[in-house]
Every structure is written in C-alpha cells, then in structure tokens.
Design an enzyme around this catalytic site. Structure first.
Site, PDB file in Angstrom:
ATOM      1  N   LYS A   1       0.795  -1.169   0.001  1.00 13.82           N
ATOM      2  CA  LYS A   1       0.050  -0.163   0.222  1.00 13.82           C
ATOM      3  C   LYS A   1       0.985   1.169   0.148  1.00 13.82           C
ATOM      4  O   LYS A   1       1.513   1.639   1.190  1.00 13.82           O
ATOM      5  CB  LYS A   1      -1.060   0.108   1.200  1.00 13.82           C
ATOM      6  CG  LYS A   1      -1.873   1.137   1.137  1.00 13.82           C
ATOM      7  CD  LYS A   1      -2.466   1.684   2.474  1.00 13.82           C
ATOM      8  CE  LYS A   1      -1.483   2.612   3.239  1.00 13.82           C
ATOM      9  NZ  LYS A   1      -1.422   4.006   2.350  1.00 13.82           N
TER      10      LYS A   1
ATOM     11  N   GLU B   1      11.272   0.658   9.037  1.00 13.23           N
ATOM     12  CA  GLU B   1      12.165   1.657   8.896  1.00 13.23           C
ATOM     13  C   GLU B   1      11.555   3.107   9.230  1.00 13.23           C
ATOM     14  O   GLU B   1      10.640   3.561   8.477  1.00 13.23           O
ATOM     15  CB  GLU B   1      12.528   1.595   7.343  1.00 13.23           C
ATOM     16  CG  GLU B   1      13.978   2.206   7.026  1.00 13.23           C
ATOM     17  CD  GLU B   1      13.868   3.708   6.777  1.00 13.23           C
ATOM     18  OE1 GLU B   1      13.790   4.587   7.708  1.00 13.23           O
ATOM     19  OE2 GLU B   1      13.605   3.873   5.559  1.00 13.23           O
TER      20      GLU B   1
ATOM     21  N   CYS C   1      13.909  10.851   5.997  1.00 10.61           N
ATOM     22  CA  CYS C   1      14.332  10.217   7.325  1.00 10.61           C
ATOM     23  C   CYS C   1      15.829  10.333   7.721  1.00 10.61           C
ATOM     24  O   CYS C   1      16.163  10.140   8.796  1.00 10.61           O
ATOM     25  CB  CYS C   1      13.667   8.932   7.644  1.00 10.61           C
ATOM     26  SG  CYS C   1      14.111   7.806   6.317  1.00 10.61           S
TER      27      CYS C   1
ATOM     28  N   GLU D   1      11.538  15.252  14.253  1.00 11.75           N
ATOM     29  CA  GLU D   1      11.942  15.358  12.682  1.00 11.75           C
ATOM     30  C   GLU D   1      11.582  16.841  12.168  1.00 11.75           C
ATOM     31  O   GLU D   1       9.894  16.696  12.241  1.00 11.75           O
ATOM     32  CB  GLU D   1      11.363  14.204  12.160  1.00 11.75           C
ATOM     33  CG  GLU D   1      12.153  13.202  11.805  1.00 11.75           C
ATOM     34  CD  GLU D   1      12.014  11.928  11.022  1.00 11.75           C
ATOM     35  OE1 GLU D   1      12.570  11.489  10.190  1.00 11.75           O
ATOM     36  OE2 GLU D   1      10.651  11.697  11.113  1.00 11.75           O
TER      37      GLU D   1
HETATM   38  P1  ADP Z   1       4.048  10.328   6.858  1.00 15.50           P
HETATM   39  O1  ADP Z   1       3.645  11.338   8.337  1.00 15.50           O
HETATM   40  O2  ADP Z   1       5.092  10.789   6.555  1.00 15.50           O
HETATM   41  O3  ADP Z   1       2.994  10.540   6.153  1.00 15.50           O
HETATM   42  P2  ADP Z   1       3.238   8.085   7.954  1.00 15.50           P
HETATM   43  O4  ADP Z   1       3.769   7.150   8.981  1.00 15.50           O
HETATM   44  O5  ADP Z   1       1.905   8.595   8.306  1.00 15.50           O
HETATM   45  O6  ADP Z   1       4.212   9.064   7.598  1.00 15.50           O
HETATM   46  O7  ADP Z   1       2.793   7.343   6.554  1.00 15.50           O
HETATM   47  C1  ADP Z   1       3.426   6.438   5.955  1.00 15.50           C
HETATM   48  C2  ADP Z   1       2.578   5.344   5.315  1.00 15.50           C
HETATM   49  O8  ADP Z   1       1.781   4.920   6.425  1.00 15.50           O
HETATM   50  C3  ADP Z   1       1.597   6.038   4.424  1.00 15.50           C
HETATM   51  O9  ADP Z   1       1.481   4.914   3.417  1.00 15.50           O
HETATM   52  C4  ADP Z   1       0.343   6.101   5.225  1.00 15.50           C
HETATM   53  O10 ADP Z   1      -0.678   6.053   4.387  1.00 15.50           O
HETATM   54  C5  ADP Z   1       0.407   4.875   5.909  1.00 15.50           C
HETATM   55  N1  ADP Z   1      -0.240   5.052   7.260  1.00 15.50           N
HETATM   56  C6  ADP Z   1      -0.582   6.031   8.222  1.00 15.50           C
HETATM   57  N2  ADP Z   1      -1.472   5.683   8.998  1.00 15.50           N
HETATM   58  C7  ADP Z   1      -1.779   4.455   8.978  1.00 15.50           C
HETATM   59  C8  ADP Z   1      -2.321   3.400   9.856  1.00 15.50           C
HETATM   60  N3  ADP Z   1      -2.909   3.662  10.926  1.00 15.50           N
HETATM   61  N4  ADP Z   1      -2.462   2.167   9.300  1.00 15.50           N
HETATM   62  C9  ADP Z   1      -1.861   1.626   8.422  1.00 15.50           C
HETATM   63  N5  ADP Z   1      -1.095   2.561   7.514  1.00 15.50           N
HETATM   64  C10 ADP Z   1      -1.189   3.856   7.680  1.00 15.50           C
END
Ligand code: ADP
Length: 483
Positions: free
Chosen positions: A179, A255, A289, A386
């Site tokens: 995803k 990561e 990152c 960050e």
């Molecule tokens: P950023 O803040 O850099 O967007 P995230 O960790 O929020 O970093 O996002 C990284 C990935 O994790 C994206 O693909 C986002 O859609 C997904 N993501 C964010 N929240 C969730 C969740 N609760 N469950 C699964 N995937 C998530």
C-alpha cells in the site's frame, strides 16, 4: 514528454492479481506545487486488500518454486524497463510528489538499482553445511522464502521505498502486496505496469491504493496469510502497526523516523562539511528520514562554518520541480507546512537566531524558505522532532564527548554524520554513535550495496546489501540421520 492522459504508465486503480481495479469511488491525486488535480484513482479498501493478499497467497508456491535464475531474469527485465522509462517515471514523480526533476530521476535510478542488485542476489541465496556432533548425521541449513510479504510505504520516496522492499522480497521467492501513500500512488502504479510488462506473473506483485490506510493496514498486518510485514514511515504509525502484527506473530521490518545529528568537528574540512550538509539537509526539501536534523558545530569553528554554509543556502532556488534549476520544491501537504512553520517559530521564541529565511515562501501555498537557525539548543522542540522541511537548526558544542552525548540523546537511531580528519577521532566517534548508519566526511550514505536501517526507535531490519535478503527468508535446518 509524458502526457498524463495518454501514457501507458499512468494508471487509475490498484493492481491486483495482474489486473487493474476500477471503481466509481475515487480519490484525487494533486500536484503539491500548484495544487492542481493530476488524476483520479480508484479508492480501494479492505475488500481489495484481502483480494490482493489472496492473490499473493495463491501465487506464492509457483513463484517460490521457480529457479532463482528465472526470478533473477524477471527482476532484471523489470530493472531495464524502469531505466528505459526513467524520464517519464521521474516526471510523474515530480508531478505528484514535488521534488526537483533531477532528484526524481536520481530516485528512479536509485530504486531501479535495488531491482538490479537483488536480481543478482537472488542467485546467491546460499545455505550452509555444519559439521555434525556424531558420525552418522549430516547438518544442512537452507534459506527459504518467508511467504507473502505485505508492505506500507511513504510519499517521500514513492518509487525507491517500494522498489527496495519488493526487489528483495521477490528475489527471495516471496510474493508481495504494497500500500503506497495516498499522496503518491501514481509512481507505485507505474512500477506495477512495468512489472506486468516485464512478465512478473499475476499475483506476485500487487499494489493497493486507497485513502483508508487504517482499514488496508489492518488487513496487511492481521491477515494470517501474510507472513511478513515491512513498513517505512513515521515511528508513531510504525508502533501501531508492529502491535497489530503481534497477534499473528509476523516477521516485521520497520524503517521509521530519524533525528540525524550532523557533527562538524574543529579539524574538519569546513568546505566539504558545508557541501555535505547541503546534500544531507536540503534533498527533497528536507523531507527524508536521513536528513540532518540536529547540526552540531564545535565552538571554535562555529562562526566560520555558518558563514560558509549560509552563503551556499542563499543560492538555493525554490520553484516547481519541473522547472530547470529548481533546488527546492514544495512540501507534501498543508500539515507538513504547518509543522515546519511551528517548529521554526517555536525555536525563535525559545531564543534561536534567524540567520536566513524563516517563513512561508511566496512561490506557492506549500513552499517554505530555505532556513538557517543558529544558537539552537538541545532542549528546543526543533531538536527533538523530525523537522521534515528545509530548515537547518545549528547548535554549538565544546568537546568531542559533548558532541557524542548530544548526538545520542534521542530515542531515534537511523543516520548520523560527522566531519573530521583525525583518524583516531573517526574511529572513536563512529564507535560511540548509536545509529544504524554513519556518514563520515559524507552527507549521503544510501546505495543498494549497503545495509540501510536503524536502531533504537528508528526500527529494525536492513534493506539493500547482502544482508537485505535476511528479512525475507527463514532458516531451515535439516538433520539427516542414519548416514
Ligand atoms: P508521514 O507522516 O510521513 O505521512 P506516515 O507514517 O503517516 O508518515 O505514513 C507512512 C505510510 O503509512 C503511508 O502509506 C500512510 O498511508 C500509512 N499509514 C498512516 N497511518 C496508518 C495506519 N493507521 N494504518 C496503516 N497505514 C497507515
């Protein structure tokens, strides 16, 4: 030149079991540089995620049984197709992500280098023989693919974060469901199109695009058919996903975020350090990152270093990533802009000195001026989070020991950098830094030959290098008796 509505690389729905998923329920992908809509993509959810896991599960036995040389050849074909379309893939990435075109081209080549690397490593999935404790026994150790791998990837490297997971998984004989971030699905779908053209069989590589990250994430972390989960993203989300994986005892790689120290010692080549900091700090508008987050400069060279560094930062050009000469593009979304603005303001409120920039940039809604802050301290919020934006926050330190303590005083442990020409110091400081990757007289550390990953709350597991297949294989020990 890439025409969005005519290119075979632009897809509008998830790729499941070798087919494109369409739906009337769509979400809009927007260009962060001008906020114009680029494409509507079918909004997949739980059902499609389950279908993709089913497809990956069904195709696993056939893929794992292929000779390594065959998997290798398919990965190599995929690599070559990605490189053939490097220019168009880069344009697509700049459009949806915002980074300057030259950086996007670099990322396509970097992502592709993992396909090439693991195409080669696929052939070297060696086992072991071990001398047995008795004469009638033989001990053999084999490495086998873990099974279905699910992954969630971020928007800051829409191609490479995905390619380096998929390449290792497929090379090991695993099948894969990913995803991508909803902000940047087009780069992921273009990779899927090229995987199909390369002849990767249906079900082996699947991409689920949707806005309900939680629902899709629950399938990918909780479905018992998924053997391993790999995530690149924030530490906060990583913790939630790691917990979700616990019930089915999945293998997990994380990561996560970093808070990279960038140390300039008094014996450093200051020009090289300033140059290295430019690369480490401002790549992707500071949205990586491994970006330098806490810049620590020894007091005796503080003024001289700042002078050199600020002169370089002044030359950075802000703009639309598609325009030649642009160094800094937009931030990914309003939330990112707000965070960078707030961190900068709070540092200034707490006594930091504004040396350059400091504000939203008038080029467009999501742009922030390249900024340099001096007199930052470890207690300020900007030193603890960050930044993920083009803001260089510079602190002073007195001794080598102070620098090490400051550098390690974080829950993160991804990348660290330092500049020194004293060989003894190089070894002492490298040893003492609690980080997974250390750049010494070098501001960019990542390549396919080297192990990428962190320690502490930056995660676990390594991507790339000869170690990169470990996360996707199980060790099986055969004990042969009665010999
Ligand atoms: P950023 O803040 O850099 O967007 P995230 O960790 O929020 O970093 O996002 C990284 C990935 O994790 C994206 O693909 C986002 O859609 C997904 N993501 C964010 N929240 C969730 C969740 N609760 N469950 C699964 N995937 C998530």
């Amino acid at each position: 030149m890439l025409q969005l509505d005519a290119s075979e690389l632009v897809k509008n729905g998830s790729y499941i079991n070798g087919r494109w998923h369409n739906s009337d329920n769509t979400f809009s992908v927007k260009n962060p540089a001008d906020l114009q809509p680029l494409a509507d993509v079918a909004d997949a959810g739980k059902t499609q995620a389950e279908q993709a896991v089913q497809a990956a599960s069904d195709s696993f036995a056939g893929w794992a049984a292929k000779p390594a040389a065959e998997r290798s050849a398919l990965l190599l074909d995929w690599y070559q197709l990605v490189m053939k379309h490097q220019d168009d893939l880069a344009r697509l990435m700049t459009l949806e992500q915002g980074k300057p075109l030259a950086e996007a081209k670099g990322e396509i080549a970097y992502g592709a280098s993992y396909l090439q690397w693991f195409a080669e490593e696929a052939k070297r999935l060696y086992g072991d023989t071990i001398p047995a404790p008795s004469a009638d026994k033989r001990i053999i150790v084999q490495r086998q693919p873990v099974g279905v791998v699910a992954a969630i990837t971020p928007w800051n490297f829409p191609n490479a974060m995905l390619a380096r997971k998929a390449a290792a998984a497929l090379a090991a004989g695993c099948t894969f469901v990913v995803k991508p971030a909803h902000q940047t699905p087009l780069s992921a779908l273009a990779l899927a199109e090229l995987s199909q053209q390369a002849g990767i069989p249906p079900g082996v590589f699947n991409v689920i695009c949707g806005t309900d990250a939680k629902a899709i994430g629950e399938v990918l972390t909780q479905d018992p058919r998924v053997a391993k989960f790999s995530f690149t993203g924030s530490t906060a989300v990583g913790k939630v996903l790691a917990k979700q994986c616990a019930d089915t005892v999945k293998r997990v790689s994380m990561e996560l975020g970093g808070n990279a120290p960038f140390i300039v010692f008094d014996d450093a080549d200051l020009d090289a350090a300033a140059e290295g900091l430019m690369a480490s700090k401002f790549r992707n508008a500071g949205q990586t990152c491994v970006c330098a987050n806490r810049i620590l400069v020894q007091s005796s060279v503080y003024d001289a270093f700042i002078e050199k560094f600020v002169e370089k930062v002044k030359l950075l050009r802000i703009g639309d990533g598609l325009e030649k000469g642009t160094d800094i593009g937009p931030l990914i979304d309003d939330k990112a802009l707000q965070k960078v603005t707030e961190l900068t303001q709070s540092a200034l409120d707490d006594g930091a000195t504004l040396l350059l920039g400091g504000h939203h940039h008038s080029f467009g809604e999501r742009f922030f001026q390249p900024t340099v802050l001096g007199d930052v301290t470890a207690e300020m919020t900007i030193s603890q989070q960050e930044i993920f934006g083009p803001v260089a926050a510079i602190q002073q330190f007195d001794t080598e020991q102070d620098a090490i303590e400051l550098a390690n005083s974080t829950e993160y442990g991804l990348a660290a950098y330092f500049y020194s020409r004293d060989i003894g110091r190089v070894f002492r400081v490298s040893q003492a830094l609690q980080f997974g990757m250390v750049g010494i007289n070098e501001g960019m550390v990542s390549n396919a030959a080297a192990p990428f990953g962190g320690v502490k709350q930056s995660g676990y597991g390594r991507e790339g290098s000869k170690y990169g297949l470990d996360d996707y294989t199980d060790i099986k020990y055969l004990c042969i008796g009665g010999v």
